[in-house]
Design an enzyme around this catalytic site. Structure first.
Site, mmCIF file in Angstrom:
data_model
loop_
_atom_site.group_PDB
_atom_site.id
_atom_site.type_symbol
_atom_site.label_atom_id
_atom_site.label_comp_id
_atom_site.label_asym_id
_atom_site.label_seq_id
_atom_site.Cartn_x
_atom_site.Cartn_y
_atom_site.Cartn_z
ATOM 1 N N SER A 157 45.066 20.148 43.504
ATOM 2 C CA SER A 157 45.824 19.071 43.425
ATOM 3 C C SER A 157 47.511 19.821 42.548
ATOM 4 O O SER A 157 46.893 20.724 42.458
ATOM 5 C CB SER A 157 44.989 18.890 41.748
ATOM 6 O OG SER A 157 45.585 17.714 40.685
ATOM 7 N N TYR A 182 40.236 23.563 35.194
ATOM 8 C CA TYR A 182 41.162 22.639 35.843
ATOM 9 C C TYR A 182 41.324 23.535 37.349
ATOM 10 O O TYR A 182 41.125 23.282 38.159
ATOM 11 C CB TYR A 182 40.994 21.189 35.538
ATOM 12 C CG TYR A 182 42.080 20.140 36.874
ATOM 13 C CD1 TYR A 182 40.431 20.212 37.858
ATOM 14 C CD2 TYR A 182 42.465 19.988 36.984
ATOM 15 C CE1 TYR A 182 40.794 19.233 38.413
ATOM 16 C CE2 TYR A 182 43.269 19.037 38.030
ATOM 17 C CZ TYR A 182 42.116 18.856 39.058
ATOM 18 O OH TYR A 182 42.580 17.719 40.005
#
Length: 314
Positions: A157, A182
């Site tokens: 991502s 994350y």
């Protein structure tokens, strides 16, 4: 030979869909494993591959939900990436079938969840998004090699820009921050592909990582609406404030990575919008951070991951 981290001019782009990537492609006789292949961009990946003729296996934590979602277009089996015993169980069942793997897309993941510990106290995002997939690939390695020309796709991502690997506080014992956690996990996804490609290229296994794009899917389930408003993603009525990709567009880059002849002989690079991305240090610019593709960091992370999970390619 190292693949340059530069655009190749694929002819595709931001709005390309998975079906458009596969137009005219026949995947009959090919077997694909798609983790998370029953929701969000995962199910769009499953649909596109199955439509092109591939046999798709969907490992799923929520098996009944997965079977309901995919119907008869894919095979479903139990897998919880946050549980290494579950990873071993799935791998043993699959290996027992004697089937080779042609395409493996590691699409499952969690994002910005509340502080959660799994296994021996591991931070859940790193453990699930990275270590679970690391162990899964390592255990399935014999059938990736025998497939001949297999590709492994690690879905990262743009969130990797939030954090490098925190070598001195991997588990956030000094204080949890969900977006940094994350980011660390997504950086790990990129580094995994870098080292896997180096190790696997001589055996015909190539690896890629990618940013699928901004998509509103169940991945955001841990985010309150107010936080998404604050981040400028939606207004207070839930209306998107910029052009998100739809799930079919979000699935395109991972399908392109897994199947495109344009990537023949290449590997170890980070992709976005169905092309190889550029390297950047600018905060809001597209592309990949230098630390996420650093070969030395990739080797270091690989060694650590093998130690933590107890499995390796050998």
């Amino acid at each position: 030979m190292t693949t340059p981290q530069h655009k190749i001019g694929s002819g595709f782009g931001y709005t390309t869909t998975a079906d458009e990537v596969l137009a005219g492609t026949d995947l009959t006789g090919r077997l694909a494993i798609v983790t998370g292949g029953y929701s969000g961009i995962g199910i769009e990946t499953t649909r596109a591959l199955a439509k092109a003729g591939a046999h798709v296996v969907v490992p799923a934590r929520r098996v009944e939900q997965a079977r309901e979602a995919v119907g008869d277009i894919a095979e479903v089996d139990q897998l919880d990436l946050g549980d290494l015993d579950s990873v071993r169980g799935f791998a043993e069942r699959f290996l027992a079938t004697g089937r080779d793997i042609d395409l493996m897309i590691n699409s499952a993941g969690i994002m910005a969840c509340p502080e959660t510990r799994v296994g021996p106290g591991w931070e859940a995002q790193f453990a699930t998004n990275h270590l679970g997939h690391f162990a899964l690939v390592a255990r399935l390695w014999p059938r990736l090699v025998t497939g001949g020309g297999a590709r492994v796709v690690s879905v990262s991502s743009a969130g990797h820009r939030n954090s490098d690997i925190r070598w001195d506080d991997l588990w956030f014992d000094l204080g949890y921050e969900k977006w940094a956690a994350y980011g660390q996990a997504k950086t790990a996804n990129v580094l995994f592909a870098v080292e896997l490609d180096r190790l696997g290229a001589s055996a015909g296994v190539r690896a890629f990582s990618l940013h699928p794009g901004g998509i509103l899917t169940p991945l955001q389930r841990h985010l309150p609406r107010g936080e998404m408003v604050e981040r400028g993603w939606i207004d207070e009525n839930g209306t998107p404030l910029f052009e998100f990709k739809n799930p079919a567009q979000g699935a395109a880059t991972q399908v392109w990575a897994a199947t495109s002849p344009q990537l023949a002989g290449m590997g170890g690079v980070y992709l976005e919008d169905c092309d190889i991305a550029e390297v950047t240090t600018e905060q809001d610019a597209p592309g990949v951070r230098p630390y996420a593709i650093d070969p030395a960091s990739a080797r270091r992370l690989w060694a650590l991951s093998a130690e933590l999970t107890g499995v390796d390619l050998t």
